[in-house]
Scaffold this active site. Structure first.
Site, mmCIF file in Angstrom:
data_model
loop_
_atom_site.group_PDB
_atom_site.id
_atom_site.type_symbol
_atom_site.label_atom_id
_atom_site.label_comp_id
_atom_site.label_asym_id
_atom_site.label_seq_id
_atom_site.Cartn_x
_atom_site.Cartn_y
_atom_site.Cartn_z
ATOM 1 N N GLY A 46 0.840 -1.188 0.000
ATOM 2 C CA GLY A 46 0.000 0.000 0.000
ATOM 3 C C GLY A 46 0.871 1.233 0.000
ATOM 4 C CD GLN A 51 3.091 5.800 2.898
ATOM 5 O OE1 GLN A 51 2.138 5.230 2.380
ATOM 6 N NE2 GLN A 51 4.119 5.159 3.433
ATOM 7 C CB CYS A 99 5.338 2.166 7.693
ATOM 8 S SG CYS A 99 4.720 3.690 6.955
ATOM 9 C CG LEU A 100 6.534 1.440 1.612
ATOM 10 C CD1 LEU A 100 5.842 1.715 0.290
ATOM 11 C CD2 LEU A 100 7.703 0.498 1.441
ATOM 12 C CG HIS A 141 -0.271 0.880 7.405
ATOM 13 N ND1 HIS A 141 0.698 0.563 8.326
ATOM 14 C CD2 HIS A 141 0.330 1.703 6.511
ATOM 15 C CE1 HIS A 141 1.824 1.176 8.005
ATOM 16 N NE2 HIS A 141 1.628 1.874 6.895
ATOM 17 C CD GLU A 142 -1.000 2.186 2.857
ATOM 18 O OE1 GLU A 142 -0.725 3.388 2.651
ATOM 19 O OE2 GLU A 142 -0.123 1.346 3.132
ATOM 20 C CG HIS A 145 0.082 6.604 5.709
ATOM 21 N ND1 HIS A 145 1.201 7.148 6.289
ATOM 22 C CD2 HIS A 145 0.367 5.292 5.506
ATOM 23 C CE1 HIS A 145 2.127 6.213 6.429
ATOM 24 N NE2 HIS A 145 1.644 5.078 5.965
#
Length: 188
Positions: A46, A51, A99-100, A141-142, A145
């Site tokens: 994702g 991000q 997480c990226l 999670h997404e 953000h």
């Protein structure tokens, strides 16, 4: 398609609520295509617009292991409903999340087992997703953000302290830190 730099924790765009997308034009289509390319290159499951430095309420996802079959798409202006989050300590192995925007790190976090998401796609057509297990975790999670919340913000005290130490030792936690998938060696 272009691979976009992924912002690392501390960048202000990651810590503020995103605004609704209102222009469904070629600029948005290009952003979404670039986000898929970036997510795939990272690799990730994702990626939210904040991000990559864009404060819009949208994210892309790609998850091949859902019992309902592979899931890949975009959620624009999503709303998310979740089942109650279980009480207790998160399991270090089965609930470890990455997480990226906190590359290379994983910490256990309790999430709701089920989620329902409504959104629109690039053609402004309705998207409705019912998710359980890891796919439900990805959606939560997404969606976080988009509200300016990173998963490390939700960690319990001990894991949160470990995360803060990692962030400090990497000199993250300040504006302007990013990494470029396929170029920088910072995989999540």
């Amino acid at each position: 398609m272009t691979v976009l730099p992924i912002r690392i924790t501390g960048d202000p765009v990651l810590h503020a609520p995103a605004r609704e997308a209102t222009e469904f034009d070629d600029t948005l289509r290009t952003l979404v295509a670039d986000m898929f390319e970036t997510m795939d290159r990272a690799p990730g499951v994702g990626l939210a617009a904040p991000q990559v430095g864009v404060p819009l309420r949208l994210f892309v996802y790609s998850y091949d292991h859902d019992p309902a079959g592979p899931r890949r798409g975009v959620a624009i202006n999503p709303q998310l409903w979740v089942s109650p989050t279980p009480i207790g300590e998160a399991d270090e192995e089965s609930e470890a999340e990455g997480c990226l925007s906190v590359p290379g790190e994983r910490f256990p976090l309790r999430r709701a087992a089920r989620a329902r998401l409504t959104a629109v796609d690039l053609e402004q057509q309705p998207v409705e997703l019912d998710a359980s297990g890891w796919f439900a975790r990805i959606l939560q999670h997404e969606n976080d953000h988009l509200d300016g919340v990173l998963y490390v913000d939700r960690l319990d005290f001990l894991h949160g302290r470990r995360a803060r130490k990692v962030i400090a030792s990497n000199r993250w936690g300040k504006p302007g830190s990013s990494w470029l998938p396929g170029v920088d060696d910072l995989e999540a």
